[in-house]
Write a protein that holds these residues in place. Structure first.
Motif, PDB file in Angstrom:
ATOM      1  N   VAL A 152     -20.344  16.216   1.507  1.00 50.45           N
ATOM      2  CA  VAL A 152     -19.752  15.192   0.641  1.00 50.45           C
ATOM      3  C   VAL A 152     -18.701  14.392   1.407  1.00 50.45           C
ATOM      4  N   LEU A 201     -17.465   7.953  -0.956  1.00 47.95           N
ATOM      5  CA  LEU A 201     -16.566   8.888  -1.616  1.00 47.95           C
ATOM      6  C   LEU A 201     -15.166   8.910  -1.016  1.00 47.95           C
ATOM      7  N   LEU A 241     -26.069  17.295  -8.080  1.00 50.32           N
ATOM      8  CA  LEU A 241     -25.459  16.164  -7.384  1.00 50.32           C
ATOM      9  C   LEU A 241     -25.419  16.417  -5.883  1.00 50.32           C
ATOM     10  N   LEU A 242     -24.978  17.596  -5.483  1.00 48.85           N
ATOM     11  CA  LEU A 242     -24.903  17.916  -4.058  1.00 48.85           C
ATOM     12  C   LEU A 242     -26.281  17.879  -3.411  1.00 48.85           C
ATOM     13  N   ASP A 249     -19.793  11.090   3.214  1.00 48.55           N
ATOM     14  CA  ASP A 249     -20.287   9.939   2.451  1.00 48.55           C
ATOM     15  C   ASP A 249     -19.152   8.931   2.290  1.00 48.55           C
ATOM     16  N   VAL A 305     -17.513  15.519  -8.551  1.00 48.07           N
ATOM     17  CA  VAL A 305     -16.947  15.773  -7.222  1.00 48.07           C
ATOM     18  C   VAL A 305     -15.523  16.319  -7.357  1.00 48.07           C
ATOM     19  N   MET A 356     -27.361  14.338  -2.874  1.00 45.56           N
ATOM     20  CA  MET A 356     -26.597  13.689  -1.816  1.00 45.56           C
ATOM     21  C   MET A 356     -27.086  14.073  -0.417  1.00 45.56           C
ATOM     22  N   VAL A 384     -26.841   7.523  -6.195  1.00 44.34           N
ATOM     23  CA  VAL A 384     -27.233   8.618  -7.086  1.00 44.34           C
ATOM     24  C   VAL A 384     -26.879   8.225  -8.515  1.00 44.34           C
ATOM     25  N   LYS A 431     -19.815  10.661 -12.374  1.00 46.14           N
ATOM     26  CA  LYS A 431     -20.173  11.332 -11.114  1.00 46.14           C
ATOM     27  C   LYS A 431     -18.907  11.729 -10.363  1.00 46.14           C
ATOM     28  N   ASP A 432     -17.920  10.857 -10.368  1.00 49.79           N
ATOM     29  CA  ASP A 432     -16.660  11.156  -9.680  1.00 49.79           C
ATOM     30  C   ASP A 432     -16.043  12.448 -10.219  1.00 49.79           C
ATOM     31  N   TYR A 443     -24.083   8.675  -2.114  1.00 49.71           N
ATOM     32  CA  TYR A 443     -23.432   8.918  -3.398  1.00 49.71           C
ATOM     33  C   TYR A 443     -23.523   7.715  -4.324  1.00 49.71           C
ATOM     34  N   SER A 444     -23.279   6.526  -3.789  1.00 53.30           N
ATOM     35  CA  SER A 444     -23.269   5.326  -4.623  1.00 53.30           C
ATOM     36  C   SER A 444     -24.640   5.041  -5.248  1.00 53.30           C
TER      37      SER A 444
END
Length: 169
Positions: free
Chosen positions: A89, A95, A8-9, A92, A47, A12, A20, A43-44, A17-18
């Motif tokens: 992160v 997020l 994920l990182l 973004d 994080v 990004m 991915v 996904k949240d 993020y939105s």
């Protein structure tokens, strides 16, 4: 789990993020969607897990009741400097609500151990302290990361304490 977080990182770095998808995360991590959902509900949650890791390390290293805000802040900034991919992160915008919610929870825990003894802390306004500190901290990190980490951690701690002086005293 770390493969999923790292994937994920990594995504990004080039994708908001939105945008991915779980499919992209799974592809880069070389795991099946079923594996992803066994570990994380969204996904949240990935994080949130990564933030929890940072806080776990912080709380393992320090006894909040006996630690000054300066030390906690320095640890956080140095941690983010060592983990620049994770620090990104914070920049973004998609997020922001999640980061605010998560950081506010950690601020609340830290304050429960430290500020409740401070003469400047008024419990009736606790939620305002928590929110102001969380949003301020996130904003400082965003500016620092976008600026390429140019300000040394020690100076950033002094600046943060000055900006939050009404709260951290």
């Amino acid at each position: 789990m770390n493969k999923i977080v790292d994937a994920l990182l990594e995504l990004m770095r080039t994708t908001p993020y939105s945008d991915v998808t779980v499919t992209e995360i799974c592809g880069l991590a070389h795991v099946a969607r079923k594996t992803f959902y066994r570990s994380f509900e969204s996904k949240d949650a990935v994080v949130s897990y990564r933030l929890a890791e940072m806080f776990r390390e912080l709380s393992d290293k320090f006894d909040f009741a006996d630690t000054e805000a300066r030390e906690l802040l320095l640890y956080c900034f140095e941690y983010l400097e060592r983990n620049k991919t994770f620090a990104a992160v914070f920049t973004d915008e998609g997020l922001s609500p999640l980061l605010e919610k998560e950081i506010m929870a950690y601020v609340r825990i830290a304050y429960d151990y430290t500020l409740h003894n401070s003469a400047s802390f008024e419990p009736a306004y606790g939620e305002y302290y928590y929110k102001f500190t969380a949003v301020g901290f996130i904003s400082i990190i965003q500016t620092w990361v976008k600026g390429g980490f140019k300000i040394p951690s020690q100076m950033l701690v002094a600046l943060t304490r000055r900006l939050l002086s009404g709260v951290l005293a």
